[in-house]
Write an enzyme that holds these catalytic residues in place. Structure first.
Site, PDB file in Angstrom:
ATOM      1  N   SER A 122      -3.594  -1.685   8.807  1.00  0.00           N
ATOM      2  CA  SER A 122      -2.991  -2.965   8.930  1.00  0.00           C
ATOM      3  C   SER A 122      -3.129  -3.545   7.650  1.00  0.00           C
ATOM      4  CB  SER A 122      -3.723  -3.720  10.165  1.00  0.00           C
ATOM      5  OG  SER A 122      -2.984  -4.808  10.382  1.00  0.00           O
ATOM      6  N   ASP A 158       2.383   0.091  -4.992  1.00  0.00           N
ATOM      7  CA  ASP A 158       3.790   0.048  -5.235  1.00  0.00           C
ATOM      8  C   ASP A 158       4.249  -0.670  -6.370  1.00  0.00           C
ATOM      9  OD1 ASP A 158       4.544   1.146  -2.793  1.00  0.00           O
ATOM     10  OD2 ASP A 158       5.390  -0.644  -1.682  1.00  0.00           O
ATOM     11  N   LYS A 205      -0.932   2.035  10.544  1.00  0.00           N
ATOM     12  CA  LYS A 205      -0.808   0.986  11.438  1.00  0.00           C
ATOM     13  C   LYS A 205       0.188  -0.029  10.613  1.00  0.00           C
ATOM     14  CE  LYS A 205      -2.470  -2.607  14.418  1.00  0.00           C
ATOM     15  NZ  LYS A 205      -1.874  -4.051  13.844  1.00  0.00           N
TER      16      LYS A 205
END
Length: 527
Positions: A269, A280, A294
């Protein structure tokens, strides 16, 4: 048509209500309405996803504790060991620790109530209460025959999201983030600032086994390392008005310091949001295992009679546009990982520097490290609490030890442990032994056993474990775990972390990549 859908909803609610009335009226035994209806609600929600849950009024306080890391209590982790209720870890600076409770203390009574037959959850509830109220404990200390009473005043306990930060080398700082409850971002920020003041020129952020928490705190933690205004995460769900893009709102602490983020198969999460952001933006290198997968967001909705519904409302997307939600989140490996996702089900995305990353099934590390394998004998020693018990013996016989980072058992001390543990009753089955036993059963069932009986018995003889020899074969692993247990008796949580620095493969790999500037930069360049 919306009208048809509303009719179906009303029809099925009516069926449910009339069915319950009939069961309540005619079933042969009395029906507990709370139990039956709750079972029905939970069965309905289980058909959706594992994170949509019903929270009845009785469980609201536990849920609040989970999301805030705050409760009224004595500040200690209590658990069962061989049927006894023991102090597993007193939190430093809180009432249990200040009043002298130590690891291994057995709780016999709480306010006069014997706890021998109570579960850990029941004991935890007895210990908790309003701040400034008193609780009376009857304690039996390891190595003593006489019990004693102790009165402790409860306090508001706030468990740190960052339980430890410190230096792993002259210029590498390390911090462990174990939750994303209120102030997680502030704690990470303060830790990084403090580490830099101690000379840290590089940072390791450990997110292993962090289950996640508040999405807002995932944004705040990411913001420590990425510029103000950077997109951190986007959420998209059925209610389009709730769709939102979350950006870093504050000035970062440092956007240039070399950074490694460690993940495990149980990093989930909010942990995956942070890991995804760092990857990224090519802000740092990810080390460890593929994360949990998740990519869902939950919101809490009020229900009647003070109950609540925690419901999945959206999926989240990292800055590259990927959703890391495991395609099938209901089937997982034993360690919690999602296993291998077929390439045909993955979609490629690009990081800021053009590196290819994929959606589905969690965040893949840039440098994979195989998860540590615990030998069956080691697992048995842990599960039988023999390492835990011997650490108590060691503490009783040794008033002090060297620092947690420097502590190491001598060969003579390990031999002493081996002699002690050989007097204990414990056993285990290796994977090879269980496989051969299964082969034997299949061979008997399919009428091949007589043909392979001699070979099978010879194999079983060869692989049959010998506890004394395996205590030597797996000495390094067992010794390391025993050292962690012993160190915790003197230095608590911080000691366990520091004792692992030289042996932890994830940390070792993190240090290695941070000390290899050329490789670090090449990994992030996309070339």
């Amino acid at each position: 048509m919306p009208g048809d859908r509303y009719f179906e909803i009303q029809k099925n609610l009516d069926i449910f209500a009339t069915l319950y009335k009939e069961v309540n009226t005619y079933y042969v035994d009395d029906v507990n309405p709370n139990k039956v209806i709750r079972t029905g609600i939970e069965a309905m929600l289980q058909n959706l996803d594992p994170y949509t849950n019903y929270i009845p009024e009785d469980d609201i306080e536990d849920y609040r504790t989970m999301t805030t890391n705050q409760y009224g209590g004595i500040g200690a982790l209590v658990g069962k060991r061989n049927g006894r209720s023991l102090i597993i870890m007193p939190y430093e600076g809180f009432p249990a620790h200040r009043n002298g409770l130590i690891i291994g203390d057995e709780i016999l009574k709480i306010d006069g109530i014997e706890v021998a037959n109570k579960t850990s959850t029941e004991i935890s509830r007895l210990l908790k209460g309003q701040a400034n109220t008193k609780v009376n404990l009857t304690i039996l200390r390891f190595g003593n025959e006489k019990e004693f009473d102790l009165e402790i005043k409860r306090e508001k306990i706030t468990i740190d999201n960052v339980p430890y930060f410190g230096m792993v080398s002259d210029d590498i700082g390390y911090l462990k983030l174990q939750d994303f409850t209120t102030d997680a971002g502030k704690e990470v920020k303060n830790a990084v600032v403090e580490l830099k003041s101690k000379g840290a020129k590089k940072i390791i952020l450990d997110l292993r086994d962090n289950p996640g928490g508040l999405l807002s705190e995932a944004v705040n933690v990411s913001n420590v390392f990425v510029p103000k205004g950077s997109e951190v995460v986007t959420t998209k769900g059925k209610v389009t008005d709730w769709n939102k893009s979350y950006k870093a709102l504050n000035n970062p602490v440092d956007t240039e310091i070399p950074l490694v983020v460690i993940t495990s198969s149980r990093s989930a999460s909010a942990s995956e949001i942070v890991a995804g952001v760092i990857q990224d933006y090519d802000r740092g290198v990810l080390v460890g295992q593929r994360s949990f997968g998740k990519g869902l967001v939950q919101a809490t909705r009020p229900l009647s009679y003070n109950s609540q519904l925690k419901v999945t409302t959206a999926k989240y997307y990292t800055p590259s546009g990927r959703c890391i939600q495991a395609i099938d989140y209901s089937h997982r490996n034993a360690d919690g990982s999602v296993g291998k996702i077929p390439d045909s089900l993955k979609v490629a995305f690009s990081t800021k520097n053009g590196r290819v990353v994929y959606d589905g099934g969690g965040i893949a590390p840039d440098i994979p490290v195989e998860r540590s394998y615990l030998a069956p004998i080691t697992l048995s020693l842990v599960n039988k609490s023999l390492l835990f018990e011997y650490a108590n013996i060691y503490r009783l016989e040794n008033e002090e030890i060297t620092s947690a980072k420097e502590f190491s058992l001598t060969d003579a001390e390990y031999d002493k442990f081996v002699k002690w543990v050989n007097t204990k009753d414990y056993d285990y089955t290796t994977k090879v032994e269980s496989t051969l036993e299964e082969l034997k059963k299949v061979a008997e069932k399919e009428k091949y056993y007589n043909a392979i009986e001699d070979q099978l018995k010879e194999l079983q003889k060869k692989v049959s474990h010998n506890k004394e020899s395996e205590l030597l074969k797996f000495k390094n692993q067992i010794k390391f775990m025993l050292e962690e247990e012993i160190v915790s008796r003197y230095y608590l949580q911080a000691g366990i972390v520091e004792a692992s620095f030289d042996y932890d493969p994830d940390i070792t790999e993190s240090i290695k990549i941070l000390n290899n500037t050329a490789k670090y930069q090449k990994l992030l360049s996309g070339n």
